[in-house]
Design a protein around this motif. Sequence first.
Motif, PDB file in Angstrom:
ATOM      1  N   ALA A  76       0.832  -1.209   0.000  1.00 35.87           N
ATOM      2  CA  ALA A  76       0.000   0.000   0.000  1.00 35.87           C
ATOM      3  C   ALA A  76       0.865   1.257   0.000  1.00 35.87           C
ATOM      4  CB  ALA A  76      -0.932  -0.002   1.212  1.00 35.87           C
ATOM      5  N   ALA A  77       1.993   1.209   0.725  1.00 33.59           N
ATOM      6  CA  ALA A  77       2.885   2.370   0.777  1.00 33.59           C
ATOM      7  C   ALA A  77       3.502   2.640  -0.594  1.00 33.59           C
ATOM      8  CB  ALA A  77       3.978   2.145   1.815  1.00 33.59           C
ATOM      9  N   LEU A  78       3.902   1.573  -1.290  1.00 37.22           N
ATOM     10  CA  LEU A  78       4.455   1.742  -2.637  1.00 37.22           C
ATOM     11  C   LEU A  78       3.410   2.335  -3.574  1.00 37.22           C
ATOM     12  CD1 LEU A  78       6.533  -1.532  -3.169  1.00 37.22           C
ATOM     13  CD2 LEU A  78       7.412   0.805  -3.124  1.00 37.22           C
ATOM     14  N   ARG A  79       2.206   1.805  -3.508  1.00 41.18           N
ATOM     15  CA  ARG A  79       1.137   2.315  -4.364  1.00 41.18           C
ATOM     16  C   ARG A  79       0.803   3.765  -4.016  1.00 41.18           C
ATOM     17  NH1 ARG A  79      -2.536  -3.223  -4.555  1.00 41.18           N
ATOM     18  NH2 ARG A  79      -1.876  -3.861  -6.651  1.00 41.18           N
ATOM     19  N   GLY A  80       0.934   4.094  -2.736  1.00 43.38           N
ATOM     20  CA  GLY A  80       0.638   5.457  -2.313  1.00 43.38           C
ATOM     21  C   GLY A  80       1.633   6.478  -2.826  1.00 43.38           C
ATOM     22  N   CYS A  81       2.813   6.011  -3.234  1.00 44.70           N
ATOM     23  CA  CYS A  81       3.834   6.915  -3.778  1.00 44.70           C
ATOM     24  C   CYS A  81       3.614   7.222  -5.253  1.00 44.70           C
ATOM     25  CB  CYS A  81       5.232   6.304  -3.604  1.00 44.70           C
ATOM     26  SG  CYS A  81       5.778   6.144  -1.893  1.00 44.70           S
ATOM     27  N   GLU A  82       2.725   6.473  -5.887  1.00 46.00           N
ATOM     28  CA  GLU A  82       2.558   6.610  -7.329  1.00 46.00           C
ATOM     29  C   GLU A  82       1.844   7.905  -7.711  1.00 46.00           C
ATOM     30  OE1 GLU A  82       2.288   1.864  -8.545  1.00 46.00           O
ATOM     31  OE2 GLU A  82       0.507   3.127  -8.621  1.00 46.00           O
ATOM     32  N   VAL A  83       2.254   8.439  -8.836  1.00 47.68           N
ATOM     33  CA  VAL A  83       1.584   9.578  -9.461  1.00 47.68           C
ATOM     34  C   VAL A  83       1.292   9.174 -10.899  1.00 47.68           C
ATOM     35  CG1 VAL A  83       1.757  11.984 -10.164  1.00 47.68           C
ATOM     36  CG2 VAL A  83       2.793  11.243  -8.005  1.00 47.68           C
ATOM     37  N   ASP A  84       0.015   9.143 -11.255  1.00 41.90           N
ATOM     38  CA  ASP A  84      -0.387   8.705 -12.602  1.00 41.90           C
ATOM     39  C   ASP A  84       0.167   7.321 -12.927  1.00 41.90           C
ATOM     40  OD1 ASP A  84      -1.769  11.084 -13.045  1.00 41.90           O
ATOM     41  OD2 ASP A  84      -0.006  12.084 -13.865  1.00 41.90           O
ATOM     42  N   GLY A  85       0.094   6.414 -11.947  1.00 38.90           N
ATOM     43  CA  GLY A  85       0.454   5.023 -12.195  1.00 38.90           C
ATOM     44  C   GLY A  85       1.920   4.686 -12.097  1.00 38.90           C
ATOM     45  N   ALA A  86       2.757   5.618 -11.645  1.00 39.14           N
ATOM     46  CA  ALA A  86       4.193   5.337 -11.548  1.00 39.14           C
ATOM     47  C   ALA A  86       4.792   6.090 -10.367  1.00 39.14           C
ATOM     48  CB  ALA A  86       4.916   5.727 -12.831  1.00 39.14           C
ATOM     49  N   VAL A  87       5.826   5.489  -9.776  1.00 38.40           N
ATOM     50  CA  VAL A  87       6.559   6.160  -8.705  1.00 38.40           C
ATOM     51  C   VAL A  87       7.435   7.239  -9.342  1.00 38.40           C
ATOM     52  CG1 VAL A  87       8.251   5.875  -6.861  1.00 38.40           C
ATOM     53  CG2 VAL A  87       6.577   4.061  -7.315  1.00 38.40           C
ATOM     54  N   PRO A  88       7.346   8.484  -8.886  1.00 40.88           N
ATOM     55  CA  PRO A  88       8.183   9.535  -9.488  1.00 40.88           C
ATOM     56  C   PRO A  88       9.663   9.235  -9.304  1.00 40.88           C
ATOM     57  CG  PRO A  88       6.447  10.483  -8.119  1.00 40.88           C
ATOM     58  CD  PRO A  88       6.464   9.006  -7.838  1.00 40.88           C
ATOM     59  N   GLY A  89      10.432   9.461 -10.359  1.00 36.08           N
ATOM     60  CA  GLY A  89      11.879   9.301 -10.269  1.00 36.08           C
ATOM     61  C   GLY A  89      12.513  10.608  -9.850  1.00 36.08           C
ATOM     62  N   THR A  90      13.705  10.870 -10.348  1.00 34.85           N
ATOM     63  CA  THR A  90      14.380  12.113 -10.015  1.00 34.85           C
ATOM     64  C   THR A  90      13.640  13.292 -10.636  1.00 34.85           C
ATOM     65  OG1 THR A  90      15.805  11.808 -11.944  1.00 34.85           O
ATOM     66  CG2 THR A  90      16.636  11.026  -9.825  1.00 34.85           C
ATOM     67  N   THR A  91      13.668  14.419  -9.951  1.00 32.49           N
ATOM     68  CA  THR A  91      13.005  15.619 -10.450  1.00 32.49           C
ATOM     69  C   THR A  91      13.728  16.137 -11.687  1.00 32.49           C
ATOM     70  OG1 THR A  91      12.359  16.222  -8.206  1.00 32.49           O
ATOM     71  CG2 THR A  91      12.284  17.965  -9.870  1.00 32.49           C
ATOM     72  N   PRO A  92      12.999  16.377 -12.783  1.00 31.15           N
ATOM     73  CA  PRO A  92      13.656  16.872 -13.996  1.00 31.15           C
ATOM     74  C   PRO A  92      14.395  18.185 -13.742  1.00 31.15           C
ATOM     75  CG  PRO A  92      11.375  16.241 -14.440  1.00 31.15           C
ATOM     76  CD  PRO A  92      11.552  16.218 -12.957  1.00 31.15           C
ATOM     77  N   ALA A  93      15.591  18.274 -14.280  1.00 29.22           N
ATOM     78  CA  ALA A  93      16.363  19.508 -14.144  1.00 29.22           C
ATOM     79  C   ALA A  93      15.710  20.619 -14.961  1.00 29.22           C
ATOM     80  CB  ALA A  93      17.792  19.270 -14.620  1.00 29.22           C
TER      81      ALA A  93
END
Length: 212
Positions: free
Chosen positions: A131-148
Amino acid sequence: MTESDMLAKTPDSNAIERSLRLAPGPAWHVVRSIGRTDTQVLDWLKRRDVETYYPVVREMRPVRRNKLSRAQRKAGLMILRPKLVPLFPKYYFVRLDLADGEWHELFRLGGLTGLVCAGGLPVRIGDDLVAALRGCEVDGAVPGTTPARVVFAVGDTVRVTNGPFAAQLATVERGIDVALQDIDGETRLTVAIELFGRATPVELMIDHVERV
């Protein structure tokens, strides 16, 4: 516990019995697959109504040079685009009841090589972790590094690095705030350069200036 203690393998019947005595009933487990694509494995599990979770991460990856436009290649820019990649490649969360012997057949026909075990027993994954992993998702995916991002504010002083105005100082006249992956050969920065005793607006390619 060392990494070698946790392996994806097919536990024997004694290990299954011990695991069920400790915690009976269905639970999340982690299974591994070799030799089949993610799509094949996930489709196989779905057709057999097995609850499955395969988390992915949205990462910014460089676009291959042969996929860039001529202007982008000429400018020497590195263009980034979002791409979905597995968080744990080839390892799938599946909800199984090991008391149901049908999981052996499921593994054999589905190309699954085994369960992740610790101390010889299948590892049970808590519902709260999934549930914690799913809670991190945004639009079906866990966000990676913030785009520069490339940011120049009005009034910033920059130095021109290429072209006829190379080495001259300039002042930003029109600010810019753009994600790195959105920069292409058409992206321009408007600056004021001292020419003939007065400040003259000039548009420069974004990679032809540097901060002072």
